[in-house]
Motif scaffolding. Structure first.
Motif, PDB file in Angstrom:
ATOM      1  N   LEU A  22       0.758  -1.251  -0.142  1.00 31.72           N
ATOM      2  CA  LEU A  22      -0.018  -0.021   0.030  1.00 31.72           C
ATOM      3  C   LEU A  22       0.740   1.104   0.025  1.00 31.72           C
ATOM      4  N   ALA A  23       2.054   1.171   0.888  1.00 30.82           N
ATOM      5  CA  ALA A  23       2.782   2.499   0.765  1.00 30.82           C
ATOM      6  C   ALA A  23       3.523   2.621  -0.559  1.00 30.82           C
ATOM      7  N   GLN A  24       3.926   1.607  -1.385  1.00 28.96           N
ATOM      8  CA  GLN A  24       4.548   1.759  -2.475  1.00 28.96           C
ATOM      9  C   GLN A  24       3.365   2.636  -3.787  1.00 28.96           C
ATOM     10  N   SER A  25       2.093   2.579  -3.276  1.00 33.73           N
ATOM     11  CA  SER A  25       1.217   3.188  -4.222  1.00 33.73           C
ATOM     12  C   SER A  25       0.873   4.664  -3.802  1.00 33.73           C
ATOM     13  N   ILE A  26       1.301   4.893  -2.510  1.00 31.24           N
ATOM     14  CA  ILE A  26       1.027   6.195  -2.154  1.00 31.24           C
ATOM     15  C   ILE A  26       1.725   7.586  -2.750  1.00 31.24           C
ATOM     16  N   LYS A  27       1.112   8.629  -2.904  1.00 29.27           N
ATOM     17  CA  LYS A  27       1.656   9.759  -3.703  1.00 29.27           C
ATOM     18  C   LYS A  27       2.296  10.492  -2.477  1.00 29.27           C
ATOM     19  N   ILE A  28       3.519  10.589  -2.564  1.00 28.11           N
ATOM     20  CA  ILE A  28       4.425  11.588  -1.737  1.00 28.11           C
ATOM     21  C   ILE A  28       4.502  12.996  -1.927  1.00 28.11           C
ATOM     22  N   ARG A  29       4.117  13.844  -1.346  1.00 31.57           N
ATOM     23  CA  ARG A  29       4.161  15.388  -1.614  1.00 31.57           C
ATOM     24  C   ARG A  29       5.575  16.193  -1.084  1.00 31.57           C
ATOM     25  N   GLU A  30       6.068  15.654   0.149  1.00 33.15           N
ATOM     26  CA  GLU A  30       7.273  16.218   0.581  1.00 33.15           C
ATOM     27  C   GLU A  30       7.889  15.179   1.523  1.00 33.15           C
ATOM     28  N   VAL A  31       9.026  15.562   1.651  1.00 30.91           N
ATOM     29  CA  VAL A  31       9.900  14.704   3.142  1.00 30.91           C
ATOM     30  C   VAL A  31      10.052  15.827   4.144  1.00 30.91           C
ATOM     31  N   HIS A  32       9.738  15.326   5.336  1.00 33.19           N
ATOM     32  CA  HIS A  32       9.901  16.078   6.625  1.00 33.19           C
ATOM     33  C   HIS A  32      10.907  15.563   7.511  1.00 33.19           C
ATOM     34  N   TYR A  66      11.569   0.720  16.223  1.00 28.91           N
ATOM     35  CA  TYR A  66      11.532   1.777  15.601  1.00 28.91           C
ATOM     36  C   TYR A  66      11.376   2.768  16.754  1.00 28.91           C
ATOM     37  N   GLU A  67      12.070   3.728  16.622  1.00 29.15           N
ATOM     38  CA  GLU A  67      11.784   5.255  17.638  1.00 29.15           C
ATOM     39  C   GLU A  67      12.158   6.352  16.596  1.00 29.15           C
ATOM     40  N   LEU A  68      10.992   7.473  16.965  1.00 24.74           N
ATOM     41  CA  LEU A  68      11.024   8.662  16.299  1.00 24.74           C
ATOM     42  C   LEU A  68      12.171   9.619  16.619  1.00 24.74           C
ATOM     43  N   LYS A  69      13.046  10.001  16.000  1.00 22.12           N
ATOM     44  CA  LYS A  69      14.358  10.529  16.438  1.00 22.12           C
ATOM     45  C   LYS A  69      14.582  11.718  15.585  1.00 22.12           C
ATOM     46  N   LYS A  70      15.296  12.603  16.170  1.00 25.46           N
ATOM     47  CA  LYS A  70      15.626  14.029  15.499  1.00 25.46           C
ATOM     48  C   LYS A  70      16.561  13.580  14.355  1.00 25.46           C
ATOM     49  N   GLY A  71      16.194  14.225  13.188  1.00 28.47           N
ATOM     50  CA  GLY A  71      17.094  14.064  11.764  1.00 28.47           C
ATOM     51  C   GLY A  71      16.442  13.025  11.016  1.00 28.47           C
ATOM     52  N   HIS A  72      15.292  11.891  11.467  1.00 26.47           N
ATOM     53  CA  HIS A  72      14.732  11.208  10.671  1.00 26.47           C
ATOM     54  C   HIS A  72      14.191  11.818   9.667  1.00 26.47           C
ATOM     55  N   LYS A  73      13.837  11.139   8.486  1.00 26.18           N
ATOM     56  CA  LYS A  73      13.152  11.872   7.162  1.00 26.18           C
ATOM     57  C   LYS A  73      12.040  10.971   7.024  1.00 26.18           C
ATOM     58  N   LEU A  74      10.758  11.479   6.986  1.00 30.98           N
ATOM     59  CA  LEU A  74       9.480  11.011   6.933  1.00 30.98           C
ATOM     60  C   LEU A  74       8.789  11.323   5.616  1.00 30.98           C
ATOM     61  N   ASN A  75       8.360  10.721   4.977  1.00 36.88           N
ATOM     62  CA  ASN A  75       7.486  10.849   3.652  1.00 36.88           C
ATOM     63  C   ASN A  75       6.180  11.483   4.125  1.00 36.88           C
ATOM     64  N   ILE A  76       5.834  12.632   3.532  1.00 37.98           N
ATOM     65  CA  ILE A  76       4.604  13.208   3.893  1.00 37.98           C
ATOM     66  C   ILE A  76       3.695  12.928   2.875  1.00 37.98           C
ATOM     67  N   PRO A  77       2.527  11.898   2.823  1.00 34.74           N
ATOM     68  CA  PRO A  77       1.547  11.821   1.603  1.00 34.74           C
ATOM     69  C   PRO A  77       0.805  13.162   1.441  1.00 34.74           C
ATOM     70  N   TYR A  78      -0.062  12.883   0.082  1.00 34.21           N
ATOM     71  CA  TYR A  78      -1.182  13.788   0.382  1.00 34.21           C
ATOM     72  C   TYR A  78      -2.324  13.189   0.937  1.00 34.21           C
ATOM     73  N   LYS A  79      -3.104  14.068   1.608  1.00 33.80           N
ATOM     74  CA  LYS A  79      -4.310  13.523   2.081  1.00 33.80           C
ATOM     75  C   LYS A  79      -5.194  12.735   1.127  1.00 33.80           C
ATOM     76  N   GLN A  80      -5.582  11.773   1.791  1.00 37.15           N
ATOM     77  CA  GLN A  80      -6.628  10.659   1.004  1.00 37.15           C
ATOM     78  C   GLN A  80      -8.023  11.360   1.037  1.00 37.15           C
ATOM     79  N   GLU A  81      -8.742  11.400  -0.024  1.00 33.49           N
ATOM     80  CA  GLU A  81     -10.109  11.897  -0.024  1.00 33.49           C
ATOM     81  C   GLU A  81     -11.033  10.775   0.302  1.00 33.49           C
ATOM     82  N   ILE A  82     -11.930  11.090   1.301  1.00 31.76           N
ATOM     83  CA  ILE A  82     -12.665  10.361   1.928  1.00 31.76           C
ATOM     84  C   ILE A  82     -14.077  10.347   1.333  1.00 31.76           C
ATOM     85  N   VAL A  83     -14.636  11.536   0.894  1.00 33.18           N
ATOM     86  CA  VAL A  83     -15.870  11.564   0.306  1.00 33.18           C
ATOM     87  C   VAL A  83     -15.971  12.037  -1.131  1.00 33.18           C
TER      88      VAL A  83
END
Length: 453
Positions: A22-32, A66-83
């Motif tokens: 599922l993650a491979q099909s998600i569109k990424i808008r930026e990296v945080h 896994y632990e959230l740590k300073k400096g990690h880079k996270l993919n930020i996806p576009y918000k999924q449309e619900i309706v």
């Protein structure tokens, strides 16, 4: 002013292959890039996405260790449309996403208490909160992770300022401290399926109507009634002697009045004497043929000291007298100078807490507090830090074991509190009330035992 404190542990959950796909099909808008003290909640909120969407775009967040740590880079996806809204249709109200099973993720804890150094309430609650953090640290060793969010909810604040989207994600809220905030917190908890632990003295009618509330404090009427029931059972063969201590500042008159009424209803005799009585009159109040139990109508140390002096004088001339004392929880603060008298007069103290100062658990707790916070706990019992530890450990472990089915009943968690026993019973149409009572018994063999009810 809102003080926002975060203390984070990231819970370990299983990584399913389907989520990777599922993650491979998600569109990424930026990296945080993760900054210091950021949380999963906060990052998701800042980008207007759900936690589930953020984790789906970053499958490694679900992997073991896994632990959230300073400096990690996270993919930020576009918000999924619900309706999907079409020209000839009416848009539906967005549905609030259901929380995932807390037994398979980190427990989300919110603390809504006055956390500041402005007054005694704030300082006491800071110590209590530190105990909560210590409990989370201990639970981590058992593989239980906790995501904590804390708000400085002072008496004059509008509670709506802390009932945020972040608070909606909590599984458990500890607080509030003030009665004026309870109704709104209770309504918020029902709406968002959150359990609320009220740890201190609050008189509130919501406990009789809101199923999400857990009240640790026992109101005076219920507490006195329960103590008297156990007193009558324990001392069924004793002659009761009430000592009037001439203390207008005491709040124990309601207890002794109800106890006398109950004794009269059972047709059991008792005597009343006075702290100022002459020795001969004082002695007449005691039975020479039955064991005596002495009850004062004050909790204060000055009158207790005088009572012990009179009892010591009495026993010098009447060695055949058998005397036990029955007191109040405040007396446990007087052990430094009255311990020998407690032992000598076979003293029983009813309470909702007890801390054994000689216990290795107590010593470790005090040392850990000193190491972590570079100061000692406040000396007055009950210790706020240890109370916070007991509450947090008991509830977080219970939620981890039973999820939403956790009801706080005795023995459900398998945890022996260091200081504060907990045993909840449900009101018919409302929440859960702690019913735990114990008698602390100072035996004539110089031992201290606790009798739990």
């Amino acid at each position: 002013m809102k003080m926002f404190i975060r203390y984070i542990f990231v819970f370990v959950v299983m990584l399913f292959v389907s989520e990777i796909v599922l993650a491979q099909s998600i569109k990424i808008r930026e990296v945080h890039k993760v900054k210091r003290k950021e949380t999963i909640f906060g990052i998701a909120k800042s980008y207007g996405i759900s936690i589930e969407e953020l984790m789906a775009a970053n499958p490694e967040m679900r992997s073991p260790g896994y632990e959230l740590k300073k400096g990690h880079k996270l993919n930020i996806p576009y918000k999924q449309e619900i309706v999907e809204v079409k020209e000839d249709t009416v848009a539906e109200e967005p549905v609030k996403p259901q929380k995932t099973d807390m037994r398979r993720r980190a427990i989300r804890l919110g603390v809504m208490l006055p956390l500041n150094n402005s007054d005694a309430d704030g300082r006491n609650m800071v110590e209590y909160y530190r105990g909560v953090l210590m409990a989370c640290d201990s639970l981590k060793l058992d593989g239980i992770s906790v995501d904590i969010h804390a708000w400085n909810l002072t008496q004059n604040m509008d509670v709506n300022s802390v009932l945020t989207e972040e608070a909606e994600q909590c599984d458990l809220i500890v607080g509030p401290l003030y009665s004026k905030h309870v109704k709104q917190v209770a309504d918020f908890a029902v709406e968002n399926d959150i359990k609320v632990l009220m740890p201190f003295e609050i008189e509130t009618k919501e406990i009789y109507t809101c199923p999400n509330l857990f009240q640790v404090y026992q109101n005076t009427v219920d507490y006195n009634s329960t103590v008297i029931k156990h007193f009558l059972d324990k001392f069924s063969n004793h002659h009761v002697v009430f000592i009037d201590c001439n203390d207008p500042t005491s709040d124990k008159g309601a207890f002794t009045k109800e106890l006398r009424t109950r004794l009269e209803g059972l047709h059991r005799t008792y005597n009343i004497t006075n702290l100022n009585s002459k020795e001969s009159d004082f002695k007449k109040a005691f039975s020479l043929t039955s064991p005596n139990v002495v009850v004062l109508n004050t909790q204060h140390s000055s009158q207790l000291n005088v009572a012990f002096a009179k009892l010591n004088t009495l026993t010098l001339t009447s060695n055949d007298l058998i005397i036990s004392m029955f007191g109040y929880s405040e007396w446990m603060n007087y052990t430094s100078y009255n311990l020998d008298n407690f032992y000598k007069f076979d003293t029983y103290i009813p309470s909702t807490y007890y801390l054994n100062p000689l216990s290795s658990r107590t010593t470790r707790m005090q040392q850990k507090y000193r190491w972590n916070f570079k100061t000692d706990m406040s000396g007055k019992q009950p210790y706020y830090a240890i109370t916070g530890f007991d509450h947090a450990y008991y509830f977080i472990k219970g939620l981890k074991m039973y999820g939403n089915r956790f009801d706080g009943r005795f023995g459900a968690v398998g945890y022996t509190p260091v200081q504060t026993p907990l045993s909840f019973e449900k009101y018919e149409t409302g929440g859960m009330q702690n019913r735990s009572i114990l008698f602390v018994h100072y035996t004539q063999g110089h031992r201290i035992e606790t009798i739990n009810f």
